[in-house]
Every structure is written in C-alpha cells, then in structure tokens.
Motif scaffolding. Structure first.
Motif, mmCIF file in Angstrom:
data_model
loop_
_atom_site.group_PDB
_atom_site.id
_atom_site.type_symbol
_atom_site.label_atom_id
_atom_site.label_comp_id
_atom_site.label_asym_id
_atom_site.label_seq_id
_atom_site.Cartn_x
_atom_site.Cartn_y
_atom_site.Cartn_z
ATOM 1 N N TRP A 146 2.548 1.929 -3.497
ATOM 2 C CA TRP A 146 1.511 2.419 -4.464
ATOM 3 C C TRP A 146 1.295 3.923 -4.171
ATOM 4 O O TRP A 146 0.934 4.643 -5.217
ATOM 5 C CB TRP A 146 0.169 1.267 -4.581
ATOM 6 C CG TRP A 146 -0.408 1.686 -5.590
ATOM 7 C CD1 TRP A 146 -1.651 2.244 -5.823
ATOM 8 C CD2 TRP A 146 -0.017 1.232 -7.168
ATOM 9 N NE1 TRP A 146 -2.025 2.334 -7.232
ATOM 10 C CE2 TRP A 146 -0.737 1.693 -7.981
ATOM 11 C CE3 TRP A 146 1.201 0.927 -7.703
ATOM 12 C CZ2 TRP A 146 -0.918 1.791 -9.372
ATOM 13 C CZ3 TRP A 146 1.339 0.719 -9.058
ATOM 14 C CH2 TRP A 146 0.377 1.012 -9.752
ATOM 15 N N LYS A 147 1.077 3.973 -2.864
ATOM 16 C CA LYS A 147 0.606 5.482 -2.627
ATOM 17 C C LYS A 147 1.815 6.390 -2.798
ATOM 18 O O LYS A 147 1.756 7.533 -3.455
ATOM 19 C CB LYS A 147 0.634 5.465 -0.946
ATOM 20 C CG LYS A 147 0.087 6.999 -0.528
ATOM 21 C CD LYS A 147 -0.330 7.110 0.818
ATOM 22 C CE LYS A 147 -0.689 8.393 1.166
ATOM 23 N NZ LYS A 147 -0.958 8.260 2.864
ATOM 24 N N ASP A 173 0.898 -1.209 0.030
ATOM 25 C CA ASP A 173 -0.013 0.109 -0.174
ATOM 26 C C ASP A 173 0.955 1.126 -0.099
ATOM 27 O O ASP A 173 0.511 2.346 -0.710
ATOM 28 C CB ASP A 173 -1.165 0.083 1.267
ATOM 29 C CG ASP A 173 -2.101 -1.206 1.176
ATOM 30 O OD1 ASP A 173 -2.115 -1.706 0.198
ATOM 31 O OD2 ASP A 173 -2.450 -1.455 2.229
ATOM 32 N N HIS A 202 6.210 -3.075 -5.740
ATOM 33 C CA HIS A 202 5.157 -3.102 -5.581
ATOM 34 C C HIS A 202 4.496 -4.398 -6.077
ATOM 35 O O HIS A 202 3.640 -5.207 -5.149
ATOM 36 C CB HIS A 202 4.161 -1.896 -6.030
ATOM 37 C CG HIS A 202 2.494 -2.195 -5.809
ATOM 38 N ND1 HIS A 202 1.960 -2.861 -6.932
ATOM 39 C CD2 HIS A 202 1.520 -1.842 -4.947
ATOM 40 C CE1 HIS A 202 0.776 -2.803 -6.906
ATOM 41 N NE2 HIS A 202 0.466 -2.379 -5.511
#
Length: 689
Positions: free
Chosen positions: A318-319, A315, A352
């Motif tokens: 990807w952020k 997460d 990721h």
C-alpha cells in the motif's frame, strides 16, 4: 406482439427445422417466467433446440419492452454459435412478424481487445517467470510485432478475429484488464478504443451475448459492467458456480509480488522497491517451509509467522501504491507514463487486497461460517515448482443471490441440471433455497437423496431474504428414445478401481468392448495419466488407431476421430464436455471410473466439511453431486443425433454396488441398463455389422 409459440413456429419454419414438443414446452415456460418474474431452471437434453427456445421469448420481451436481455454462456464455442449462426438467422426470420429486425451484440472483457494506449506507449510486460528461454522470448517478440501491425488492419481489435492466434504472453503485451484501464476520461485514445466501441454497440442491442466470467465481474464490481437489463439467460448453467468461483479466486506468490515491485520501475524510490521485494522473499520462504510440492495444503489457521509476513506485505504494497501518485499527472497527457502508472497501481492494489483478504479469512473460529478457503499449492513450470497461496470463496451462492437473482429474472438452462433426480442440488450452489421453489412438475429426489438434507449454499444458512425468491424447475425432455437408442452397461463384476495402474481385468474389458465396437470408441478417463496408460496398452494389444489427448490440439484430434470411423479417442476432462461426434464414428463411450473430485482438492474438501458442520452429508452434497454432473456430461457424448445408437460402458463396479450408485444413476438419461457383459458385446457387434 404475436404469441411466443407463434413466433417460435415462424422461426422454426424459416430455419428449415421441425416442431419439437420439448422446445415448445421450454419456450412457453421461459416466456411465463419472464412475465411473472419467477426464476426458472430448465434441463433440455441434446436435440431439444434450447437455443431457439430461450432466444425467441427473449427477443419478444426485448422488442416489446425496449429492455435488453443478457445471454451468458460458459464456452467460446457456444458464444460464437449464438452470434455467428443462431442470432443472425433468427433475427431475419422474425423481422416480418416483429416489424423490425432485432439487434444483437457480443460483450467481452477488456482483456479481449487491443489497447491503443498500451500499444502506442510501448509499455512492455516483464515475463512472469524468469525461466523463459531465448526461443520463447523471441517468438513472443515476433507475435507482438505482428499484433502491432494488425492494429492498422482490424476494425474490432478482438482477439478472436486474429488468425492465426498468438500466445497469452504476447497478447498480454497489447491488452489491459478492466482494473488496468485508464478509463475513457483519462485516455488519449478513448474515441478510437476498441473495447469502448464494443460497449456502445452492446448498449444499443436487444440481446447481448456474454460469458459467465463477465457476470461475475459485473457482480463483484461497484460499477455496472453490463448494460441495464431485467432478464438474464444462463446457458451451460451447470458450469456457473465453477466459473464464478474462478473469477473470485486470488493468489499470492513471491514471483508475482516481485514482478509487481519491478513494474514500479522509476515510479517510486528504489529503497521502497527493495522493501517490497524483501517482503516477497520472506513470504516465499514461509510458503516453501509450510508446503509439500506433491499435494495442495489447506490452511485451517494461519501458520506461525504468516500473520507478520502478510501484514508486512500489506503495508509495503500500500505504501508503494500511494507513492506512485495519480495515473495522469498535471500537464499534458503522457500515454507511456499513464500506462506504466496504471499497470503498476493495478498490480499493487490486487496483491494488497489479496493479503487483506487472507488475513481476514480466519476471523471466525467456526470453519463453516468463514467466507473464504485458503490453501498452498504449487505451480509447475518445466522441471521446477513454485509455491503459491490461493484464496477462494467457500460459496458463491450469496453473491449470486444478492447480485443476480435479486435484480433480474434469471433463466438457467443446460442439458444436465437434474442431479440425483432433482434440481435442488444445483439450485443450492446458486443460492436458491429449496423451500422457495414454486409448485410445478419438478422431478423430486429419491428418499436417499433427501436424507442428505436440504442444505443450501454448501451448508451455509439461508439469509432472511430467501423467502422472496421463487423459482421453478422444468425438464423439457429430449427427442431421443433413450431406452431404444442406447445401453448403459455397468461392469459390476470388475474390481473397484485403485490408485495405481489400470488393473488387468479392466484392460481386458476395455479391449473386448473396443473390438466388439470396431473401434468407434471415446474413452473418458479420470486423469491424463490413466488416459495415456490406456492408450499405450491398447496400441500394443489392438490394431485400432488410438488417438490420445495431448498428442495434438484437442480440436484436431476430435476432427480426426470423426473422419476415421474405426479410430478411438482417449482423453480426460475437456472431452467429457462439449465433444460433438454424431454418426457412425462413435458407438461406444467408455468411462473408466466415477469422476469423484480429488480428495486433496482444498476447496471442495472445505465445502464438504461446511455441509457436515450443518448436519448434512458432505460427501453426497459435494463429491457425489460433482460426480453426477460429470457422469451425465460424459454419457451425453453418445447420442448427438436422432439416428445415433450405442453403449455407455462404466468400468467402475461401484456404480452398481455402492449405496450412492443409485443416486448417481438417477442423473443419467434413462438408457436401457444391464450388467451382463455378453449382452453388451452382442449388441455392439450387431451395431458394427
């Protein structure tokens, strides 16, 4: 278009060669396969002339149809041989018969070329390991300066054209991977791009020479990396599975994630960078707590805490990737900003995707049905080790079947493709089903090998489209008279090799064999530790000059071994394949033990268990086949020219006493065989005299 046999005769005559029955047989079979669309596996021993045997029908097809043919190799050495020697001479020789000169080109990955955008942007890669000392950093700086100066002198930007070469660390400062590339539409230097130029040239060629890694990238990429083609010829096909697996393997480590976060630099908020680094540190602690630095650990399930740590990584990565924004922002192009965004985005996306892949690797409760194998390993740097999580495909057969065999006619060739007496073992790793083989003169495995079961793709079920795939096998033979030229000696009387130091009877045997051969010995060992130990002992107990891998560059050692006819060369894996020493410098090849894979190899162990879960014999299908290929490659170092004579000595008695010994021997050339020491010593002494 003249017949292929006529073109081959023209080529051989123009190049000053002689007609070889195996070469004619192979060329005819390749032409037939191209005409019918039926895949072909060809074993062509040393001296057959297999390069001409597949290049001539490939060129004929390309010139007749206007379609490109792809030739893929595993090694840089063979690529250079094809592009710098074989194809230029062949193109000129065939021009009168074809009416025009065939065009050829070499195609490499983007990482092999200078990137003008990265150079002009001045982007600097951080070292992946913080332990680099000032000397190494200074040397890297000097090499990068030389590379920047080389830009104005080179016409190709190809790393292989740079002499002397530079370290990988320096080259990384001036090159990009395919994923890091901005793309021709976004790059200010696209018109002068070295990689784009090479692709334009390749797109106009009749024959393109590339490598197995590029085949893998083309198979894995949604875009077409290779130009449109309908025929693929894979030389050194025995290495295809390993090369495809290597490209398909990914990894996660605390260091790599932290480096990716720092790459973001000023592109995202510092708080978000700290979040990614914090997740990396937490993940690194988990890796260290659940691993042993002495041996790799395969994971059959995610250990406690891994799912939460990997989800947090996924997460946050990807952020961070979304926070970077587009590579080229509105307004005038900024090469430096675009290069920085591209490098950072690529790193974050790859990590990721790896985290997602690991999280999904254990979805199926049946290990044999899982697509990936996951394990924790340790990379050693100087006196320190760093834990890393790796993930690799359980099988690449499905990938090859869907992306290669389904779209092109494929010719697979090597000096060693027959394992245990037949082609089925390797065909299974390529995703070719045994039952879809065409009727031909393919050697068949013996009953003991059949008892392994016709397990394809490492025991995974063959998809329903398999019956549409047809292939045949051909052993083109060899010009060597193996029974008259060489002896296979199996030291049946010796104790089976152990895990510890080389046993005294084995040392004595090695010393006697070397003395009888007058040096002239290539020692192939199962590990570098064993090679160095044997070299140290033989230096003390004999007067022979002992060269050992690691003492110098391998190419330098091979040259010295060739020039000094009484010397000996000891080494490990890279010497088992590709060493070419014809003539009197090599009369004895010694193999210390059957080269089974390490029992703690996570990937091969998982593949072995997958076969067993399907009812097959995992040891025979994986470990024995692995050993068979290496034995055949090692034994193939002895006879390199028609006048060569000598002995292949295996100091592992299991080759004569174990139940699987006969299966392994069937993979070797048909040497005259003996277990009598006196016979072999006498033969070597006569040969030396």
């Amino acid at each position: 278009m003249p017949p292929v046999t006529s073109l081959l005769e023209t080529a051989v005559e123009a190049l000053g060669g002689a007609s070889r029955p195996g070469q004619i047989r192979m060329a005819s079979a390749v032409a037939h396969a191209i005409d019918t669309g039926e895949h072909l596996a060809v074993q062509a021993g040393t001296g057959t002339g297999k390069s001409l045997a597949y290049l001539v029908p490939a060129i004929a097809h390309a010139m007749a149809t206007g379609k490109t043919v792809i030739v893929s190799t595993a090694t840089i050495a063979l690529q250079r041989q094809l592009v710098e020697r074989d194809l230029p001479r062949l193109a000129k020789a065939l021009k009168p018969a074809l009416g025009s000169e065939p065009r050829f080109a070499i195609l490499k990955g983007r990482g092999n070329y200078l990137c003008l955008n990265k150079i002009h942007a001045g982007v600097t890669e951080e070292p992946e390991n913080a332990l680099l000392d000032a000397f190494e950093l200074s040397r890297t700086g000097r090499e990068v300066t030389r590379l920047r100066e080389w830009v104005s002198d080179t016409e190709t930007g190809d790393r292989d054209d740079l002499t002397p070469g530079v370290s990988d660390r320096a080259w990384k400062q001036v090159s990009v991977s395919a994923r890091e590339c901005l793309g021709a539409n976004n790059c200010s230097y696209s018109e002068d791009c070295f990689a784009e130029r090479s692709r334009i040239i390749a797109g106009q060629a009749d024959v393109i020479v590339t490598n197995h890694a590029m085949l893998a990238i083309d198979a894995l990429s949604p875009a077409n990396i290779l130009p449109e083609h309908d025929v693929v010829i894979i030389d050194e096909a025995h290495e295809l599975t390993d090369r495809i697996t290597a490209v398909s393997t990914a990894e996660l480590s605390s260091a790599s994630i932290t480096l990716a976060a720092r790459r973001c630099g000023k592109l995202i908020d510092e708080e978000l960078v700290d979040d990614v680094i914090g997740a990396a540190e937490q993940f690194g602690e988990l890796l260290n707590d659940t691993s042993d630095a002495s041996t790799p650990r395969r994971l059959t399930r995610l250990p406690d805490g891994y799912d939460l740590a990997l989800a947090a990584l996924r997460d946050r990565l990807w952020k961070a990737r979304n926070a970077i924004g587009p590579i080229n922002q509105a307004g005038a192009p900024d090469p430096e900003a675009a290069a920085a965004r591209s490098a950072a985005t690529t790193s974050l996306e790859e990590l990721h995707d790896t985290a997602v892949r690991v999280l999904g690797a254990f979805d199926d409760p049946d290990e044999a049905n899982r697509r990936d194998v996951v394990w924790v390993a340790h990379d050693r740097f100087r006196n320190d080790t760093h834990a890393v999580l790796r993930v690799a495909p359980l099988s690449v057969g499905g990938l090859l079947r869907a992306s290669l065999f389904a779209h092109s006619t494929v010719i697979l060739t090597s000096a060693t493709l027959v394992v245990g007496g037949g082609f089925d073992a390797l065909a299974a790793t390529w995703g070719l089903p045994a039952h879809a083989r065409a009727d031909d003169d393919t050697p068949q495995p013996d009953p003991a090998a059949q008892a392994v079961g016709d397990v394809t793709a490492f025991g995974l079920a063959v998809p329903s489209d398999a019956e549409d795939i047809r292939w045949r096998g051909l052993d083109a033979g060899s010009p060597f008279d193996y029974p008259r030229s060489a002896i296979l000696y199996i030291a049946r009387h010796l104790p089976a090799p152990g895990r510890d130091a080389i046993a005294e009877p084995i040392r004595d045997e090695l010393r006697e064999l070397m003395a009888a051969a007058g040096g002239r010995t290539l020692g192939l060992f199962s590990s570098m530790r064993a090679a160095k130990e044997a070299a140290s002992i033989m230096r003390e107990q004999t007067d022979h000059r002992i060269l050992c891998q690691g003492d110098d560059m391998t190419s330098t050692l091979v040259r010295e071994f060739t020039d000094d006819t009484a010397s000996c060369l000891f080494g490990t894996l890279s010497l088992w394949q590709g060493v070419d020493v014809p003539g009197p410098s090599l009369s004895l090849v010694v193999i210390d033990r059957i080269p089974f894979p390490r029992p703690d190899d996570p990937l091969l162990a998982a593949r072995q268990r997958a076969v067993e879960a399907r009812g097959g014999n995992g040891f025979m299908s994986v470990a024995a086949n692995h050993a068979s290929l290496l034995l055949a490659q090692g034994a193939g170092r002895l006879l390199r020219s028609i006048d060569d004579r000598g002995v292949v000595a295996v100091l592992d008695s299991r080759l004569a006493t174990a139940r699987y010994g006969g299966y392994l021997v069937k993979s070797l050339p048909p040497f005259w065989r003996t277990t009598d020491t006196a016979t072999v010593l006498g033969a070597l002494r006569r040969l030396t005299a």
